[in-house]
Design an enzyme around this catalytic site. Structure first.
Site, mmCIF file in Angstrom:
data_model
loop_
_atom_site.group_PDB
_atom_site.id
_atom_site.type_symbol
_atom_site.label_atom_id
_atom_site.label_comp_id
_atom_site.label_asym_id
_atom_site.label_seq_id
_atom_site.Cartn_x
_atom_site.Cartn_y
_atom_site.Cartn_z
ATOM 1 N N CYS A 536 72.798 22.237 14.135
ATOM 2 C CA CYS A 536 73.843 22.944 14.877
ATOM 3 C C CYS A 536 73.194 23.987 15.781
ATOM 4 O O CYS A 536 73.442 25.195 15.664
ATOM 5 C CB CYS A 536 74.831 23.594 13.912
ATOM 6 S SG CYS A 536 75.606 22.442 12.777
ATOM 7 N N ASP A 537 72.349 23.539 16.667
ATOM 8 C CA ASP A 537 71.591 24.447 17.519
ATOM 9 C C ASP A 537 71.356 23.763 18.856
ATOM 10 O O ASP A 537 70.911 22.619 18.908
ATOM 11 C CB ASP A 537 70.253 24.797 16.863
ATOM 12 C CG ASP A 537 69.583 26.012 17.495
ATOM 13 O OD1 ASP A 537 69.317 25.962 18.712
ATOM 14 O OD2 ASP A 537 69.326 26.987 16.782
#
EC number: 4.1.1.19
Length: 698
Positions: A536-537
């Site tokens: 999630c980056d």
């Protein structure tokens, strides 16, 4: 805006049929196979050229006739029938156990110890040739810096393969020193060097002195002047006379990221005044004979032999001066810097390549040392190097799966009629786009398309248009852009991998590694893609590739549930495993060790292990999975508790139906291999070894 007006009140007969790409002149192919005429036959050789496999992969990696990436485990000496098909290795490792596979979850790190052996032998052969061809009066005796890859089997292999060459190890911390001591005692040549670099305290120095009492050829390299006091005090306390080296801070340095720790402002080493101060102190204590090694490091990925010769020549001058001052000098350690050609260009223009061969590197080092020593009348020293990156980069391949991809915009007939429902000003833009397209005025067409897109977005924000209208406009504008010959933007391929865990240098310093499909290379790669990982980056992506590309030529994903498309990252055997983190708690990959063997598929899996489980990565962050499981179990029935236990025991990565994950490349990716007859490691395939529950029970 262009002065082309259209009455918005004019009824808009649905004109989408006339907005077919055929209304526009056929653009030049902007995809990855642009130089190949449409409809022409594709081949594995064309894929090899497209990805420059021979440039960065020789002599180990090539594309075989089946369109799979294959490995020559013995380099150029590999015989026909000894090549290992990487796709078949993955099929064996990741295939279901009931079908003869090992059932390992992806991603997968494949180690080739035969390649590692060949690297060790080739490095020593290159320096042996340099010694003989230049008339050098001593020998080469290298060490492997364990920081490059501290994996137990990698270090043990290097020591075992290097034993005939007196090959040793270099350590830069206490745990590295402990593993180096253990490995050299168990497997090493008695003459092998144990070079102790890095900042030191009494504990570190004491360990190094203990190593000398065990018969190891240990050298404590001073990184700072004050470390001498620690060495002297510990040696007196333990009654062990030390062998000392010092790291010189050279003036020579090279530009780029990898040269930032060299030169006068480098992180490590002693300058001229500090070197003289150490010699003076050693003389005063009657210990100047303990000084026997000079170490220096120009920087990793030294781009040219000209720069290398300059730096080695400077260091050799310091070596000769130390000999003149009374030190019992015996070894010159040129450090790291032997580069890897990551992009296959054989050039000095970027950090991704070097403009010399291994043999040219060795000759440049040996000749520079010999030339200075001859001029000064100093006996030729043993030449040592710490060529870790060059030793281990080629020996492993990271294989991961692309499990889905974004699709190009499409506007079907039902959705296209939503364009008729736009506001008057948007419909005017739409009509103007079509009119400009018919005239072939693509500049005007593009301007109106941009205005239509902006106006629609504004009206959507105001609540005038619905989400369906916005999607229809976006699709229409994308089709218009393609029709005008604009290159299709790269599609995003979602990969079952964490960039932060497995490719840390890519996001941290912009390092580029060769990444290519490992199968289907007899097919034309018709899609330009970028890679997006599971984290999630926003930095969890790969959008810069070797050769200056901002996208990677890829194939359409297989139709069977969009799974079974495997990519390989090559030349990543150095640093990546140790530097990888646990972002989003994604751990490392599963690992197999594959050796060349006789038989129809030429390989045997001699070791295999699943990657860290969810429980493992939770423990790494001080959580207690067993306690967590007990807490959660109180609120579930037995069936749910069993599922929870399996979740703790599974790897964090996505897991698909094993049958859907079978290779899609036809006969070249068959599930059988010679692994059933492999050596002792194959005995580890019993149920206990493959139990992923990690001790969690219901």
């Amino acid at each position: 805006m262009p002065a082309l007006a259209v009455d918005a009140a004019t009824p808009v007969a649905h004109a989408f049929a006339s907005c077919d790409a055929a209304r526009f002149p056929a653009p030049l192919m902007a995809g990855p196979a642009a130089d190949k005429p449409e409809g022409a036959a594709w081949s594995a050789d064309l894929s090899a050229a497209l990805y420059n496999v021979d440039g960065w992969g020789a002599p180990y990696f090539f594309v075989n006739d089946d369109g799979d990436v294959a490995v020559r485990p013995h380099g150029a000496a590999t015989l026909p029938g000894q090549e290992i098909d990487l796709a078949k290795v993955v099929a064996k490792a990741a295939g279901p156990r009931e079908a003869g596979g090992l059932g390992l979850p992806m991603p997968l790190l494949v180690r080739f110890p035969d390649v590692l052996r060949h690297r060790v032998e080739t490095l020593n052969a290159a320096f042996d040739y340099a010694v003989r061809s230049t008339g050098y009066g001593s020998r080469y005796q290298g060490v492997y810096p364990v920081k490059c890859n501290q994996d137990r089997y990698v270090v043990e292999d290097i020591v075992e393969f290097g034993e005939p060459f007196r090959f040793g190890l270099e350590a830069g911390s206490k745990p590295e020193l402990l593993l180096a001591m253990s490995c050299l005692v168990a497997r090493g040549n008695p003459d092998a060097l144990l070079v102790c670099n890095g900042y030191k305290d009494d504990g570190y120095v004491s360990l190094a002195l203990m190593a000398r009492t065990m018969g190891l050829n240990t050298v404590i390299v001073l990184e700072q002047e004050e470390e001498l006091d620690i060495v002297v005090e510990a040696s007196r306390r333990l009654g062990v006379r030390p062998v000392v080296g010092m790291r010189a801070k050279l003036r020579t340095k090279h530009a780029g990221h990898f040269g930032s720790t060299s030169g006068e402002k480098g992180k490590f080493g002693l300058n001229a005044a500090q070197i003289l101060s150490v010699v003076t102190k050693l003389k005063a204590m009657g210990m100047v004979d303990c000084l026997q090694l000079l170490h220096f490091h120009i920087g990793s990925q030294i781009p040219t032999t000209a720069l290398l010769s300059d730096g080695v020549g400077e260091a050799a001058q310091i070596y000769c001066e130390l000999a003149r001052l009374g030190a019992d000098m015996r070894v010159i350690d040129v450090g790291g810097g032997l580069g890897i050609d990551y992009d296959g260009t054989h050039s000095a223009q970027t950090d991704m390549s070097v403009a010399y061969s291994l043999e040219e590197y060795a000759v440049a080092v040996v000749a520079a040392v010999g030339r200075v020593c001859d001029r000064k009348g100093v006996p030729h020293p043993i030449v040592c190097s710490e060529s870790g990156r060059a030793l281990v980069s080629h020996h492993s391949v990271l294989v991961f799966e692309a499990f889905s991809a974004t699709a190009p915009g499409q506007l079907d007939a039902a959705t296209a009629y939503l364009l008729d429902e736009l506001t008057d000003d948007c419909r005017a833009d739409y009509r103007n786009v079509m009119a400009a397209a018919v005239r072939g005025d693509y500049d005007t067409c593009g301007l109106y398309a941009d205005q239509l897109k902006r106006r629609s977005a504004e009206q959507f924000k105001e609540g005038v248009l619905g989400l369906e209208h916005l999607a229809a406009v976006d699709a229409f504008c994308e089709i218009v852009a393609r029709g005008m010959g604009a290159p299709e933007p790269p599609r995003t391929y979602h990969i079952n991998l964490s960039v932060f865990t497995s490719l840390p240098d890519m996001w941290a310093i912009g390092q580029q590694f060769p990444i290519i499909p490992i199968q289907r290379l007899q097919e034309r790669p018709a899609v330009d893609g970028v890679l997006s990982d599971l984290t999630c980056d926003s930095d969890g992506k790969v959008c810069e590739f070797i050769g200056g590309r901002h996208s990677l030529p890829l194939h359409e994903l297989p139709s069977h549930a969009t799974r079974g498309y495997y990519l390989g990252m090559f030349l990543g055997g150095a640093y990546q495993e140790a530097l990888g983190g646990l972002h989003n708690l994604f751990g490392g990959p599963s690992v197999v060790r594959v050796s060349q063997s006789d038989g129809p598929h030429c390989f045997a899996v001699t070791r295999a292990a699943a990657g860290p489980s969810c429980a493992d990565v939770l423990r790494a962050m001080q959580h207690e999975p067993e306690v967590m499981f007990e807490v959660l179990k109180q609120r579930t029935d037995d069936a749910t508790a069993a599922s929870l236990a399996r979740a703790f025991g599974a790897m964090p990565y996505l897991v698909f139906d094993p049958e859907a994950a079978v290779m899609s490349s036809g006969e070249s990716s068959g599930m059988s291999s010679d692994s059933e007859g492999s050596a002792a490691g194959a005995a580890e395939e019993d149920d206990d070894e493959w139990e992923f529950m990690r001790g969690l029970t219901v």
